[in-house]
Scaffold this motif. Sequence first.
Motif, PDB file in Angstrom:
ATOM      1  N   UNK A  13       0.820  -1.202   0.000  1.00 33.56           N
ATOM      2  CA  UNK A  13       0.000   0.000   0.000  1.00 33.56           C
ATOM      3  C   UNK A  13       0.859   1.259   0.000  1.00 33.56           C
ATOM      4  N   UNK A  14       2.051   1.164   0.575  1.00 27.78           N
ATOM      5  CA  UNK A  14       2.905   2.346   0.761  1.00 27.78           C
ATOM      6  C   UNK A  14       2.097   3.443   1.447  1.00 27.78           C
ATOM      7  N   UNK A  15       1.426   3.041   2.522  1.00 24.33           N
ATOM      8  CA  UNK A  15       0.438   3.906   3.168  1.00 24.33           C
ATOM      9  C   UNK A  15       0.910   4.558   4.457  1.00 24.33           C
ATOM     10  N   UNK A  16       2.197   4.639   4.645  1.00 26.49           N
ATOM     11  CA  UNK A  16       2.758   5.222   5.879  1.00 26.49           C
ATOM     12  C   UNK A  16       2.032   6.497   6.297  1.00 26.49           C
ATOM     13  N   UNK A  23      -7.326  11.897  15.953  1.00 26.74           N
ATOM     14  CA  UNK A  23      -7.785  11.020  14.880  1.00 26.74           C
ATOM     15  C   UNK A  23      -7.622  11.572  13.478  1.00 26.74           C
ATOM     16  N   UNK A  24      -7.002  12.735  13.335  1.00 29.64           N
ATOM     17  CA  UNK A  24      -6.805  13.294  11.998  1.00 29.64           C
ATOM     18  C   UNK A  24      -5.414  12.942  11.489  1.00 29.64           C
ATOM     19  N   UNK A  25      -5.225  13.142  10.189  1.00 30.16           N
ATOM     20  CA  UNK A  25      -3.964  12.776   9.547  1.00 30.16           C
ATOM     21  C   UNK A  25      -2.935  13.859   9.839  1.00 30.16           C
ATOM     22  N   UNK A  26      -1.886  13.503  10.559  1.00 39.31           N
ATOM     23  CA  UNK A  26      -0.832  14.467  10.866  1.00 39.31           C
ATOM     24  C   UNK A  26       0.219  14.490   9.760  1.00 39.31           C
ATOM     25  N   UNK A  27       0.482  13.336   9.152  1.00 39.05           N
ATOM     26  CA  UNK A  27       1.490  13.266   8.082  1.00 39.05           C
ATOM     27  C   UNK A  27       1.336  11.951   7.327  1.00 39.05           C
ATOM     28  N   UNK A  28       1.605  12.022   6.018  1.00 38.98           N
ATOM     29  CA  UNK A  28       1.709  10.785   5.238  1.00 38.98           C
ATOM     30  C   UNK A  28       3.029  10.829   4.483  1.00 38.98           C
ATOM     31  N   UNK A  29       3.476   9.669   4.043  1.00 41.42           N
ATOM     32  CA  UNK A  29       4.755   9.612   3.340  1.00 41.42           C
ATOM     33  C   UNK A  29       4.618  10.238   1.960  1.00 41.42           C
ATOM     34  N   UNK A  30       5.543  11.106   1.633  1.00 39.95           N
ATOM     35  CA  UNK A  30       5.614  11.670   0.287  1.00 39.95           C
ATOM     36  C   UNK A  30       6.424  10.738  -0.613  1.00 39.95           C
ATOM     37  N   UNK A  31       6.796  11.253  -1.785  1.00 40.97           N
ATOM     38  CA  UNK A  31       7.577  10.438  -2.729  1.00 40.97           C
ATOM     39  C   UNK A  31       8.907   9.962  -2.132  1.00 40.97           C
ATOM     40  N   UNK A  32       9.406  10.674  -1.131  1.00 39.49           N
ATOM     41  CA  UNK A  32      10.669  10.255  -0.504  1.00 39.49           C
ATOM     42  C   UNK A  32      10.435   9.187   0.554  1.00 39.49           C
ATOM     43  N   UNK A  33       9.176   8.770   0.744  1.00 40.44           N
ATOM     44  CA  UNK A  33       8.894   7.685   1.690  1.00 40.44           C
ATOM     45  C   UNK A  33       8.950   8.102   3.146  1.00 40.44           C
TER      46      UNK A  33
END
Lengths: 266, 266
Positions: B211-214, B221-231
């Motif tokens: 998924x590469x869903x880091x 409960x909100x999204x603080x950060x997700x992985x960008x193209x640099x993972x």
Amino acid sequence: MTRIVCVQLAPRVGELDANHRQIVSTIAETRADILVLPELATSGYVFESAAEAAECAIPPDDPKIGEWAAAINGDSVVVCGYAERGPEGVLYNSAVLLDSTGILASYRKTHLWDREKLFFAPGSQPPPVVATRFGRIAVMVCYDLEFPEYTRRVALDGADLIAVPTNWPEVARPEGERPPEVVIAQAAARVNRVAIACCDRSGTERGQRWTEGTTIVSDDGWIAATAGPDGRAEWDADLVSARDKNISTRNHLFGDRRTDLYGLSR
Amino acid sequence: MTRIVCVQLAPRVGELDANHRQIVSTIAETRADILVLPELATSGYVFESAAEAAECAIPPDDPKIGEWAAAINGDSVVVCGYAERGPEGVLYNSAVLLDSTGILASYRKTHLWDREKLFFAPGSQPPPVVATRFGRIAVMVCYDLEFPEYTRRVALDGADLIAVPTNWPEVARPEGERPPEVVIAQAAARVNRVAIACCDRSGTERGQRWTEGTTIVSDDGWIAATAGPDGRAEWDADLVSARDKNISTRNHLFGDRRTDLYGLSR
């Protein structure tokens, strides 16, 4: 397929007769196998005093509830929240599950939100799970849904659908996000493979705004329907598929539980 | 503030030395207070046989893990998943929490996903909750997160942050939706007021897509950060705020629980 419909009513606090007529006409006019209506649809929510709350409460054998049953089309099932006057005048934030013959099950909300604690006593029984011709329906109310122990419990008790009358006070959320209660419902649906129908209310009451977040979540945790401008959410569901808890060749949602490690009696 | 970073590595199955060097360089080069790395970062995931899995496993006292500790910058804490060879050659899907002095806590995954059951024994202990200078960190692995009893348990045990090394096999989801595991993490964070840092892996392994869903989820409960193209996903967190479980004047996330009604020992 089973047609599940939620209708997001706007009861007005203290106007019992008008609220009752709204419930009766909605039941009579809605084509649904399972119809879910909001929490406290009879009474409104923002009471000014315990006396006002008491004036808005009705006992389970009130003729109004008999009129709801009489208004039901054919074999349909209805879940509706109301302010209940129980024995010795104790008030409960309750919901009934009805068919045309009358009340099949009653439930008193056990997790009370904020000022509800000033007016209502908490229930002492877990949510009923009722075998209907459309599948097994559990009934809980609003904040109850936010306790994952509770959604797990009714899933273990065999629920195919959790019907949730709600009044969701509007809370801040990031732009583009769903209401937090919906995210919680999605997760509960997914980890238990059970559908969840949340019927919110609409309107503003004594300055309180509501989320108007009525949502039906499918048993895989995705959004099956949300209320449009007409306040209705409708979904034709295959509720029986929710009974297969195998989610891979070697994984079963319930069989994989490690009850020896949860320590949740605290 | 506490800087939490997840780095989405792409281990290659069976290439222990290359995977180890990737872990060491990531630890050495990442500026983080708490660094979370993926599940099975040492070994890869898609084993062809029990023999191959055994060849990829290392004991907790393997010098490699000592090298991870030695690579840690200053006071930082690292959580990393690895294939553990335990006593009598039994394999576990494990994670360690380290600082520069070495292993502070170990955890063996207890809820095993699909073919993992062919290679690994399940752990017999609940997730550790470790008091660090940055707050109390719980460690669990991937599918463990999908059991709300487990996230509740570590929250009751005092966790401020749940660190979750994962390998999420890609599953279908509706257009525009987040991975289902992220929705589950959001709900778990919200109902427990605990932050959750999920570090997924990347790459394709023997045909398995990830998924590469880091994602790092805040304690609301909100999204603080997700992985960008640099993972990489990075978030500067106030972990201490998660300790206040009062969510209204009259509601406490844990105090409101009705353990008498959950019946979860089943």
